[in-house]
Design a protein around this motif. Structure first.
Motif, PDB file in Angstrom:
ATOM      1  N   MET A   2      13.933 -33.635 -11.084  1.00 23.50           N
ATOM      2  CA  MET A   2      14.420 -32.630 -10.373  1.00 23.50           C
ATOM      3  C   MET A   2      15.292 -31.218 -10.891  1.00 23.50           C
ATOM      4  O   MET A   2      14.514 -30.579 -10.291  1.00 23.50           O
ATOM      5  CB  MET A   2      15.060 -32.522  -8.521  1.00 23.50           C
ATOM      6  N   LYS A   3      16.052 -31.250 -11.865  1.00 26.72           N
ATOM      7  CA  LYS A   3      16.283 -30.028 -12.512  1.00 26.72           C
ATOM      8  C   LYS A   3      15.378 -29.807 -13.050  1.00 26.72           C
ATOM      9  O   LYS A   3      15.858 -28.500 -13.175  1.00 26.72           O
ATOM     10  CB  LYS A   3      18.127 -30.667 -13.052  1.00 26.72           C
ATOM     11  N   TYR A   4      15.358 -30.254 -13.527  1.00 25.15           N
ATOM     12  CA  TYR A   4      14.018 -29.401 -14.691  1.00 25.15           C
ATOM     13  C   TYR A   4      12.692 -28.523 -13.499  1.00 25.15           C
ATOM     14  O   TYR A   4      12.296 -27.802 -13.669  1.00 25.15           O
ATOM     15  CB  TYR A   4      12.917 -30.325 -15.803  1.00 25.15           C
ATOM     16  N   LEU A   5      11.937 -29.592 -12.816  1.00 26.71           N
ATOM     17  CA  LEU A   5      11.497 -28.939 -11.588  1.00 26.71           C
ATOM     18  C   LEU A   5      11.025 -27.916 -11.155  1.00 26.71           C
ATOM     19  O   LEU A   5      10.518 -26.677 -10.617  1.00 26.71           O
ATOM     20  CB  LEU A   5      10.869 -30.227 -10.781  1.00 26.71           C
ATOM     21  N   ASN A   6      13.182 -27.546 -10.807  1.00 24.32           N
ATOM     22  CA  ASN A   6      13.358 -26.295 -10.086  1.00 24.32           C
ATOM     23  C   ASN A   6      13.899 -25.084 -10.949  1.00 24.32           C
ATOM     24  O   ASN A   6      14.292 -24.557 -10.607  1.00 24.32           O
ATOM     25  CB  ASN A   6      14.714 -26.598  -8.479  1.00 24.32           C
ATOM     26  N   ASP A   7      13.047 -25.020 -12.317  1.00 26.17           N
ATOM     27  CA  ASP A   7      13.647 -24.322 -12.540  1.00 26.17           C
ATOM     28  C   ASP A   7      12.440 -23.289 -13.932  1.00 26.17           C
ATOM     29  O   ASP A   7      11.567 -24.188 -14.263  1.00 26.17           O
ATOM     30  CB  ASP A   7      14.413 -24.680 -14.355  1.00 26.17           C
ATOM     31  N   LEU A   8      12.374 -22.094 -13.083  1.00 23.98           N
ATOM     32  CA  LEU A   8      10.965 -21.618 -13.024  1.00 23.98           C
ATOM     33  C   LEU A   8      10.592 -21.177 -15.303  1.00 23.98           C
ATOM     34  O   LEU A   8       9.661 -21.548 -15.491  1.00 23.98           O
ATOM     35  CB  LEU A   8      11.586 -19.698 -13.273  1.00 23.98           C
ATOM     36  N   ASN A   9      11.897 -21.688 -15.826  1.00 23.46           N
ATOM     37  CA  ASN A   9      12.042 -21.343 -17.402  1.00 23.46           C
ATOM     38  C   ASN A   9      11.100 -22.864 -17.627  1.00 23.46           C
ATOM     39  O   ASN A   9      10.284 -22.518 -18.498  1.00 23.46           O
ATOM     40  CB  ASN A   9      12.766 -21.465 -17.808  1.00 23.46           C
ATOM     41  N   TRP A  10      11.544 -24.148 -17.117  1.00 26.56           N
ATOM     42  CA  TRP A  10      10.510 -25.031 -17.334  1.00 26.56           C
ATOM     43  C   TRP A  10       8.623 -25.326 -17.004  1.00 26.56           C
ATOM     44  O   TRP A  10       8.453 -25.421 -18.080  1.00 26.56           O
ATOM     45  CB  TRP A  10      10.787 -26.488 -16.706  1.00 26.56           C
ATOM     46  N   PHE A  54       2.087 -21.854  -9.903  1.00 24.91           N
ATOM     47  CA  PHE A  54       2.449 -23.066  -8.637  1.00 24.91           C
ATOM     48  C   PHE A  54       3.822 -23.550  -9.335  1.00 24.91           C
ATOM     49  O   PHE A  54       4.843 -23.773  -8.217  1.00 24.91           O
ATOM     50  CB  PHE A  54       1.601 -24.299  -9.083  1.00 24.91           C
ATOM     51  N   GLY A  55       4.289 -23.543 -10.083  1.00 24.63           N
ATOM     52  CA  GLY A  55       6.105 -23.140 -10.915  1.00 24.63           C
ATOM     53  C   GLY A  55       6.425 -22.446  -9.988  1.00 24.63           C
ATOM     54  O   GLY A  55       7.783 -22.913  -9.014  1.00 24.63           O
ATOM     55  N   THR A  56       6.017 -21.203 -10.176  1.00 23.19           N
ATOM     56  CA  THR A  56       7.138 -20.090  -9.053  1.00 23.19           C
ATOM     57  C   THR A  56       6.795 -20.416  -7.592  1.00 23.19           C
ATOM     58  O   THR A  56       7.289 -20.537  -6.579  1.00 23.19           O
ATOM     59  CB  THR A  56       6.607 -18.991  -8.976  1.00 23.19           C
TER      60      THR A  56
END
Length: 118
Positions: A2-10, A54-56
């Motif tokens: 989850m720490k990656y999924l809520n990072d826009l740079n990821w 989608f990430g945004t």
């Protein structure tokens, strides 16, 4: 995860990696003279843009949900931390005051003994 999924740079890095792999596949197939109408540079760019979009959306939605529904818990926790900090500061101030009183008392005793010796 989850720490990656809520990072826009990821998400941006994921889009770059997927775009690179798809571009490599496009180049490989082009060299073999195999062409698919749907696999073009434009479709690859559109797909990578979709990943970033989608990430945004995910990051923005996640932040909104966390800030909306977790806020009450966070407020209570922050209030408790502030109260604990204030209590700690009061205890430190009281300890300093006691130390100052002890030093003043020692100074008075030293002064009294100096007066008696003279």
């Amino acid at each position: 995860m989850m720490k990656y999924l809520n990072d826009l740079n990821w998400w941006k890095q994921l889009a770059i990696n997927v775009g690179g792999v798809l571009t490599s596949i496009l180049s490989f197939l082009s060299i073999l003279n195999i062409h698919y109408n749907w696999l073009t540079a434009d479709s690859i760019n559109a797909f990578t843009s979709f990943i970033v979009a989608f990430g945004t959306l995910f990051v923005g939605s996640f932040a909104t949900i966390v800030n909306t529904y977790v806020t009450e818990h966070s407020k209570k926790k922050a209030k408790k931390v502030a109260e604990d900090y204030e209590e700690q500061k009061k205890q430190e101030a009281a300890a300093k005051l006691e130390e100052a009183k002890r030093l003043v008392e020692l100074a008075k005793q030293a002064e009294a003994s100096n007066t008696q010796n003279q």
